[in-house]
Scaffold this motif. Structure first.
Motif, PDB file in Angstrom:
ATOM      1  N   ARG A   1     -31.660 -10.939   9.924  1.00 50.60           N
ATOM      2  CA  ARG A   1     -32.655 -11.442  10.887  1.00 50.60           C
ATOM      3  C   ARG A   1     -33.651 -12.367  10.207  1.00 50.60           C
TER       4      ARG A   1
ATOM      5  N   ASP B   1     -32.326 -15.698  10.612  1.00 51.85           N
ATOM      6  CA  ASP B   1     -32.626 -16.176  11.961  1.00 51.85           C
ATOM      7  C   ASP B   1     -34.048 -16.726  12.015  1.00 51.85           C
ATOM      8  N   ALA B   2     -34.973 -15.968  11.422  1.00 51.26           N
ATOM      9  CA  ALA B   2     -36.376 -16.390  11.434  1.00 51.26           C
ATOM     10  C   ALA B   2     -36.517 -17.749  10.760  1.00 51.26           C
TER      11      ALA B   2
ATOM     12  N   ALA C   1     -34.265 -20.045  10.478  1.00 51.04           N
ATOM     13  CA  ALA C   1     -33.658 -21.083  11.318  1.00 51.04           C
ATOM     14  C   ALA C   1     -34.612 -21.505  12.428  1.00 51.04           C
TER      15      ALA C   1
ATOM     16  N   LEU D   1     -30.365 -18.885  18.842  1.00 47.62           N
ATOM     17  CA  LEU D   1     -29.686 -17.954  17.938  1.00 47.62           C
ATOM     18  C   LEU D   1     -28.455 -17.347  18.606  1.00 47.62           C
TER      19      LEU D   1
ATOM     20  N   PRO E   1     -30.915 -23.873  16.315  1.00 48.09           N
ATOM     21  CA  PRO E   1     -32.288 -23.341  16.286  1.00 48.09           C
ATOM     22  C   PRO E   1     -33.266 -24.261  15.548  1.00 48.09           C
ATOM     23  N   ALA E   2     -32.820 -24.799  14.409  1.00 44.11           N
ATOM     24  CA  ALA E   2     -33.726 -25.603  13.596  1.00 44.11           C
ATOM     25  C   ALA E   2     -34.182 -26.862  14.328  1.00 44.11           C
TER      26      ALA E   2
ATOM     27  N   PHE F   1     -41.045 -12.368  15.845  1.00 45.90           N
ATOM     28  CA  PHE F   1     -39.970 -11.402  15.938  1.00 45.90           C
ATOM     29  C   PHE F   1     -40.502  -9.975  15.982  1.00 45.90           C
TER      30      PHE F   1
ATOM     31  N   LEU G   1     -40.802  -9.869  10.666  1.00 45.90           N
ATOM     32  CA  LEU G   1     -39.881 -10.536   9.754  1.00 45.90           C
ATOM     33  C   LEU G   1     -40.554 -11.578   8.877  1.00 45.90           C
TER      34      LEU G   1
ATOM     35  N   PHE H   1     -41.260 -13.221   5.439  1.00 49.57           N
ATOM     36  CA  PHE H   1     -40.432 -13.236   4.241  1.00 49.57           C
ATOM     37  C   PHE H   1     -41.142 -12.432   3.151  1.00 49.57           C
TER      38      PHE H   1
END
Lengths: 266, 363
Positions: free
Chosen positions: A166, A169-170, A172, B47, B73-74, B82, B86, B88
Motif C-alpha cells: 500500500r 500505492d501511496a 503512485a 489504483l 495514478p501518478a 489513506f 501510510l 513512509f
C-alpha cells in the motif's frame, strides 16, 4: 542486574539446555582445536608470506565483487519473482535456487561448458574478442557469483513479499513514477532484507571452493582464494594452512559480529 | 466536478455505483465493511482500473474502458489520505510532505520549503524532522493531510481517516479534520463506516451496501428518511414498511396499521419512527391515542442514560434480511420507567406513538 532479569524472563525449558550445549560445543570445538594448534610464534612471518597475502587479497576482492554483481542483478530478479505473474514462474524460481542445492563442483563444470574456451558462449566470445573467463580473477568472480547470487535473491524476494504494497500505492497517488517508487519507497523499505541478503551472499562467496577450483583453477596470485590456499597448504605446509584459516575466521567475524540481529533475522 | 460511473468485479465484490461530487463539496461514502467503499476511492485514484463505466474529472476522462482511456495514478490530480495514513516510515515528516512535489519534478530546495509551509499550516512546523514512528496518531493524520494536499490536487480522497484512532482522541481529530477539509476547495470524497464521521464531516451522503448505492442525499435527508435497514440502524431510527390505505392510514408489512398526520403518498411507503417517540404503558392507555397496540418485551439494552426496549408486535421493523435478526420496534425509555413499569423480557405491554411523530415517505 539487567542480565539477571533477562535471564529469568527467558529461561529455556530444562530439556533444551543440554542439547543446546552439545550443539554449541560441536560448533566451537573445531575452532578451539585450530587455535590450539596455531603456530603463534611464527604467525607474523606466515601471514606475511605471498601465498597468504595473495589469497587474502583475491578472496576479499572476489567476494566483494560477487556481492556487488549479485546486488546489481539479484535485486531486480527478486523484484520480478516477487511482483510479477508469468507462466513458468515456479520453474524459474527453482532454477534460481538450483546453485544453492547443487554441489559447487557441478556448478563449476556447468560454467566451463558455458563460458570455457570451447563453451557455448565462451567459444564465440574468445574467437571474437580474445576474452577468456576461466583461470582468471574474472572467472573466480563468476564462480562466486554463480553460487552466491541465489542467497541474495531468496532473501530479498522474501522481503519484497512481506513488504506492505500500500506504500507503493501511496507513492503512485503522489505522482511518483514506477522507478521513483522503487528507488525511494520500495528499496528503502526492504533495505534490511537487502543487507541480510548481501551478507549471506558475501559469506557464501568468501567460502566458495568447488566451483572456483573447477572453473578458475588454483593459480597462486591469480585464482587461488583463501579456501583453495588452505586446502593446498594442508598437504604441504600445515602451519600456513592454520594461519590462513585463522585469518579467514577473523575476516568473517569482523563482518558478522557488527551486524545486528535484525539484519540477519530479516 | 467528479463524475464516476463505476463497474468493477473484484473477487466477491460486484461494484456498480454512480457517484457525482461537485467542487467544494464533501461527499461521504457510508456503508458496512466490504460494501465496496474503498474500491470506489481506489478507482478514482487510479489504483483500481474500471471493468465498465467511466471516471471523469472536470471534463477530463480519467478512465473509460470502452475507449481504452486510462490515466495512471501518478497522472491524476488526486490526493489521498489513506487508512493508517501510510506515511513512509523511512522519511521525516518533512520529506513525506515533500515527496509528491519531488515526484512531480519540483527541485529539492523548493519542494522542502513548500513542504515546510504545509507542515506549518497544519501546526507541525516543530515536528518536521520527526519520523512517522515518533508521531502521535493526530500528528500523523495532519502530516497525511498535508502530504495529500501539497501537490494541490483537484480531488481529496480520505479512506477511513479516523478508523485507527481511539474513541477519545477521535472527537478531537474529527473536529480538526473538519477544519482542514474546509480549507480545501476541490472535491472531497470521504469513506467511513461511522455515521458520526459522515454526519459531521460531509455535506452529502452516498450509502453503499453490497456494491450498490442504496441511498444518497444531503446528510439531514438521509438521517431523517433512511431507505435501508442499515441506514436506519446507523441513525437510530425504526424503519417500517407498509402500504398506503386511504389518506392517513398505513397497513404495515408486519401486520399492524398506523395512522399518520401528514397526507400519504400512494402505494408502498416507509415509516420512520424515533425510539424516543414510542411510549410504553403497562395497561391500555386511555384517551385518544389512535396508534396503540399490544406488544411483548423481547429484550432490554442499556444505552448511556436510556434503556432501549425491543418490542415484538404488529408494529415492527421492516422484515429482517438476515436470520436471527427479529422484527422488532425499539422504544427508548428512562431507567426509571423500566422500574416503574416492571419491564422485563416477556412482559406484556401497550405501546403508543403519536401520528405527528411518524415520518412517512415513498419507498
Amino acid at each position: 542486574m539487567t542480565v539477571r532479569r533477562r535471564r529469568a524472563r527467558t529461561r529455556p525449558p530444562a530439556a533444551l539446555v543440554p542439547l543446546a550445549v552439545i550443539a554449541l560445543t560441536f560448533l566451537v570445538l573445531p575452532f578451539v582445536a585450530l587455535l590450539q594448534r596455531a603456530p603463534w610464534s611464527s604467525m607474523g612471518d606466515l601471514l606475511g608470506e605471498p601465498l597468504v597475502t595473495d589469497a587474502l587479497r583475491l578472496s576479499v576482492v572476489s567476494a566483494l565483487a560477487a556481492t556487488g554483481l549479485s546486488l546489481l542483478g539479484g535485486v531486480p530478479l527478486a523484484w520480478v519473482l516477487a511482483r510479477t505473474e508469468f507462466p513458468g514462474r515456479a520453474f524459474v524460481r527453482a532454477v534460481v535456487l538450483l546453485p544453492m542445492v547443487l554441489p559447487p563442483v557441478v556448478g563449476g563444470a556447468a560454467l566451463l561448458f558455458a563460458f570455457g574456451r570451447r563453451g557455448l558462449v565462451g567459444a564465440p566470445a574468445y574467437d571474437g574478442t580474445g576474452l577468456l573467463l576461466p583461470y582468471s580473477l574474472a572467472g573466480v568472480i563468476a564462480a562466486n557469483t554463480f553460487v552466491a547470487l541465489p542467497f541474495l535473491v531468496v532473501t530479498v524476494e522474501a522481503g519484497l513479499r512481506t513488504a506492505d504494497r500500500r506504500y507503493e500505492d501511496a507513492a503512485a497517488t503522489l505522482g511518483a513514477s514506477r522507478w521513483t517508487t522503487f528507488r525511494r519507497v520500495t528499496l528503502p523499505m526492504v533495505a534490511p532484507s537487502v543487507v541480510a541478503g548481501a551478507v549471506l551472499c558475501w559469506a557464501r562467496a568468501l567460502g566458495e571452493f568447488g566451483a572456483t577450483v573447477t572453473f578458475a583453477g588454483n593459480l597462486q596470485g591469480r585464482t587461488q582464494t583463501m579456501p583453495l590456499a588452505v586446502f593446498l597448504a594442508l598437504e604441504s605446509d600445515r602451519d600456513a594452512a592454520i594461519a590462513l584459516s585463522l585469518l579467514l575466521i577473523a575476516v568473517s567475524l569482523a563482518v558478522l559480529v557488527p551486524l545486528r540481529d535484525r539484519w540477519l533475522a530479516a | 466536478m467528479l463524475r464516476a460511473d463505476i463497474g468493477v468485479q473484484l473477487g466477491d465484490l460486484d461494484l456498480a455505483a454512480a457517484i457525482d461530487a461537485g467542487d467544494g463539496e464533501v461527499v461521504a461514502l457510508l456503508g458496512p465493511n466490504g460494501a465496496g467503499k474503498t474500491t470506489v476511492l481506489r478507482v478514482v485514484a487510479g489504483l483500481q482500473p474500471l471493468d465498465r463505466g467511466r471516471v471523469e474529472l472536470g471534463g477530463r476522462v480519467l478512465d473509460d474502458p470502452a475507449t481504452g482511456t486510462f490515466v495512471p495514478p501518478a497522472g491524476r490530480p488526486v490526493g489521498v489520505v489513506f487508512q493508517d495514513h501510510l506515511l513512509f516510515p523511512h522519511m521525516s515528516a518533512l520529506d513525506n510532505v515533500a515527496f509528491g512535489l519531488r515526484a512531480r519534478g519540483v527541485g529539492k530546495v523548493d519542494a522542502r520549503s513548500r513542504a515546510a509551509r504545509w507542515l506549518d499550516r497544519v501546526g507541525l512546523a516543530d515536528r518536521a524532522d520527526a519520523r512517522p514512528g515518533a508521531l502521535s496518531g493526530g500528528q500523523s493524520q495532519r502530516v497525511a493531510v498535508a502530504r495529500a494536499l501539497a501537490t494541490e490536487p483537484q480531488v481529496l480522497l480520505l479512506d477511513e481517516p479516523l478508523a485507527a484512532v481511539d474513541a477519545r482522541t477521535r472527537v478531537h481529530m474529527r473536529a480538526e479534520l473538519r477544519r482542514h477539509l474546509t480549507t480545501f476547495a476541490g472535491v472531497r470524497l470521504l469513506v467511513t463506516h461511522d455515521p458520526v464521521d459522515a454526519l459531521v464531516l460531509a455535506d452529502r451522503l452516498v450509502v453503499i451496501e453490497a456494491g450498490r448505492v442504496t441511498q444518497h442525499g444531503t446528510t439531514s435527508e438521509v438521517a431523517r428518511r433512511p431507505r435501508s435497514r442499515y441506514v436506519a440502524q446507523l441513525v437510530g431510527l425504526n424503519l417500517l414498511h407498509g402500504t398506503a390505505v386511504g389518506e392517513h392510514d398505513v397497513r404495515l408489512s408486519s401486520g399492524g396499521h398506523l395512522v399518520v398526520a401528514d397526507p400519504l403518498p400512494a402505494g408502498e411507503v416507509a415509516v420512520a419512527v424515533r425510539p424516543q417517540a414510542v411510549t410504553v404503558h403497562r395497561r391500555r392507555p386511555e384517551g385518544s391515542a389512535r396508534n396503540a397496540w399490544e406488544a411483548r418485551v423481547v429484550d432490554l439494552e442499556a444505552d448511556h442514560d436510556r434503556v432501549r426496549v425491543q418490542l415484538a408486535g404488529p408494529v415492527a421493523a421492516a422484515p429482517a434480511t438476515g436470520p436471527g435478526d427479529p422484527a422488532v420496534l425499539v422504544a427508548e425509555v428512562t431507567p426509571g420507567a423500566v422500574a416503574e413499569l416492571g419491564l422485563a423480557p416477556g412482559a406484556a405491554v401497550w405501546a403508543t406513538v403519536k401520528a405527528v411523530d411518524l415520518a412517512v415517505y415513498e419507498r
